[in-house]
Design a protein around this motif. Structure first.
Motif, short mmCIF file in Angstrom:
data_model
loop_
_atom_site.label_atom_id
_atom_site.label_comp_id
_atom_site.label_asym_id
_atom_site.label_seq_id
_atom_site.Cartn_x
_atom_site.Cartn_y
_atom_site.Cartn_z
N ALA A 207 9.50 102.27 2.50
CA ALA A 207 8.45 101.83 1.57
C ALA A 207 7.59 103.01 1.12
N VAL A 208 7.23 103.88 2.05
CA VAL A 208 6.42 105.04 1.71
C VAL A 208 7.16 105.94 0.73
N GLY A 209 8.44 106.15 0.98
CA GLY A 209 9.22 107.00 0.09
C GLY A 209 9.46 106.39 -1.27
N ASP A 210 9.57 105.06 -1.32
CA ASP A 210 9.84 104.38 -2.58
C ASP A 210 8.60 104.30 -3.46
N ASN A 211 7.46 103.96 -2.86
CA ASN A 211 6.21 103.86 -3.62
C ASN A 211 5.03 103.99 -2.66
N GLU A 212 4.57 105.21 -2.50
CA GLU A 212 3.49 105.46 -1.54
C GLU A 212 2.21 104.73 -1.91
N ARG A 213 1.89 104.72 -3.19
CA ARG A 213 0.63 104.10 -3.64
C ARG A 213 0.64 102.60 -3.35
N ALA A 214 1.76 101.95 -3.65
CA ALA A 214 1.86 100.51 -3.38
C ALA A 214 1.78 100.23 -1.89
N THR A 215 2.35 101.11 -1.09
CA THR A 215 2.31 100.94 0.36
C THR A 215 0.87 101.03 0.86
N ARG A 216 0.12 101.99 0.33
CA ARG A 216 -1.29 102.13 0.71
C ARG A 216 -2.07 100.89 0.32
N LEU A 217 -1.85 100.40 -0.90
CA LEU A 217 -2.59 99.24 -1.40
C LEU A 217 -2.28 97.98 -0.60
N SER A 218 -1.10 97.95 0.03
CA SER A 218 -0.72 96.79 0.84
C SER A 218 -1.36 96.82 2.22
N GLY A 219 -2.12 97.87 2.51
CA GLY A 219 -2.85 97.93 3.78
C GLY A 219 -2.22 98.78 4.85
N VAL A 220 -1.13 99.45 4.55
CA VAL A 220 -0.46 100.31 5.53
C VAL A 220 -1.27 101.58 5.76
N VAL A 268 21.59 115.29 2.91
CA VAL A 268 21.79 115.10 1.47
C VAL A 268 23.22 114.63 1.19
N ILE A 269 24.19 115.29 1.83
CA ILE A 269 25.59 114.88 1.66
C ILE A 269 25.78 113.43 2.11
N GLY A 270 25.06 113.05 3.16
CA GLY A 270 25.19 111.69 3.69
C GLY A 270 24.55 110.63 2.83
N GLY A 271 23.91 111.02 1.73
CA GLY A 271 23.37 110.04 0.80
C GLY A 271 21.88 109.84 0.85
N THR A 272 21.16 110.64 1.63
CA THR A 272 19.70 110.51 1.68
C THR A 272 19.08 111.28 0.52
N SER A 273 18.24 110.61 -0.24
CA SER A 273 17.60 111.24 -1.39
C SER A 273 16.41 112.09 -0.95
N ILE A 274 16.31 113.30 -1.46
CA ILE A 274 15.17 114.15 -1.14
C ILE A 274 13.90 113.65 -1.81
N PHE A 275 14.03 112.67 -2.69
CA PHE A 275 12.87 112.10 -3.37
C PHE A 275 12.32 110.88 -2.63
N GLY A 276 12.99 110.46 -1.56
CA GLY A 276 12.49 109.39 -0.72
C GLY A 276 13.00 108.01 -1.09
N GLY A 277 12.91 107.08 -0.13
CA GLY A 277 13.21 105.69 -0.37
C GLY A 277 14.67 105.29 -0.34
N ARG A 278 15.57 106.23 -0.15
CA ARG A 278 17.00 105.91 -0.21
C ARG A 278 17.76 106.77 0.80
N GLY A 279 18.66 106.12 1.55
CA GLY A 279 19.48 106.86 2.50
C GLY A 279 19.66 106.11 3.80
N GLY A 280 20.35 106.74 4.74
CA GLY A 280 20.61 106.13 6.04
C GLY A 280 21.25 107.15 6.96
N TYR A 281 21.23 106.84 8.25
CA TYR A 281 21.68 107.82 9.24
C TYR A 281 23.19 107.84 9.41
#
Length: 330
Positions: A207-220, A268-281
């Protein structure tokens, strides 16, 4: 009554969509291709011993890449993992000479926790960019390690037997030699995958990587999430250092530094975006295996270390550019 003609989807687009929906498939295909090329260039190299050694060297890289995966999910990065791993390994090797193993372990992990805490506070509270923050703590940690080295020159260093067993040992099971490092890595990898997929903390990272501002506004509490993240990353890096020194059996002031760039590349090769919000181990693990096999391939081709670093950098740039193109098309 007229019927509209259905335009068939081009084969190339269907393949592209299939690969996008199943990102692990192209990674596995690439891994198999590299192994086949390796076998063609050096017939007979792909055997039980080679597989075990590949897994041994891929595991430390995969754990460090796990650190990068989690931080990159929030749009960050952790360039201090190499220094943290090196510090933990060096302190363990020098303190085990005079201390009880449990005490030596705690002393080795203290810098990891401290650096992770400083990184988390710097990024989460003072809003320092993760690249700058972790690079700064990496340089500070390297300097502190050089000062510490002068105080332990007389006492020397020793690789604990249990770390050597864990790093280099194998256990025959059903006719196959399983690396002992899997006893550490499998539970650790399962924990990371479970945390990212099934826990509130994992969902917060996305959530933080996808939209930090929205995450903050939701009380996180953003700073709490980031602090916990970077402490976790540093602790994992410290554990990696202990495992890696058992594998290499030669403590040095730059032990794990060469793994930093490959760890980013594996994520990065494994599919994790350096821009946040997308990827997996899971993809990251396969990415670490790909880079380990690729390193063996480059060694056979007698490619120097400098050229390997250039190649890893190009891989990061290429995959990032490909991701941006996919995002634009969507």
């Amino acid at each position: 009554m007229s019927t509209s003609a259905i335009t068939p989807v081009p084969f190339g687009r269907r393949v592209k969509r299939f690969m996008a929906d199943r990102p692990l498939v192209p990674l596995i295909i690439l891994l198999v291709i590299l192994v086949v090329i390796l076998q063609i260039l050096r017939p007979g190299i792909v055997n039980e011993r080679w597989i075990a050694n590949t897994i041994k060297f891929a595991i430390p890289l995969a754990i460090l890449a796990g650190c990068q995966t989690m931080t990159m999910l929030t749009g960050g990065i952790d360039l201090s993992v190499g220094t943290v791993a090196t510090m933990s390994a060096f302190i363990m090797a020098t303190q085990i000479v005079n201390q009880d193993p449990a005490i030596a372990f705690l002393l080795a992990m203290m810098p990891a926790v401290l650096i992770g805490l400083v990184n988390g506070i710097g990024v989460g509270v003072f809003r320092v960019h993760p690249l700058i923050m972790t690079l700064g703590t990496s340089l500070i940690g390297t300097g502190c390690l050089q000062v510490y080295q002068r105080t332990v020159i007389a006492s020397g260093a020793k690789i604990p037997d249990f770390l050597a067993w864990l790093g280099t040992g194998v256990t025959p099971i059903v006719g196959f030699a399983f690396p002992n490092a899997l006893l550490l890595f499998v539970p650790l990898a399962a924990l990371i995958v479970f945390t990212l997929a099934r826990t509130g903390f994992g969902r917060l990272l996305y959530a933080v990587g996808d939209n930090e501002r929205a995450t903050r506004l939701s009380g996180v509490q953003y700073w709490q999430v980031i602090t916990a993240l970077y402490v976790t990353s540093s602790v994992l890096a410290g554990i990696t250092g202990l495992l890696y020194i058992g594998l290499i059996k030669a403590p040095s002031l730059s032990l794990a530094e060469p793994l930093v760039l490959p760890s980013v590349a594996a994520a990065v090769i494994g599919g994790t975006s350096i821009f946040g919000g997308r990827g997996g181990y899971t993809g990251t693990i396969i990415g670490a295996l790909i880079l380990t096999v690729l390193t063996t391939l480059l060694t056979i081709l007698q490619m120097p270390e400098g050229a390997r670093r250039i190649l890893f950098g190009l891989i990061v740039l290429f995959v990032t550019a490909a991701y941006l193109r996919i995002v634009e098309e969507r």
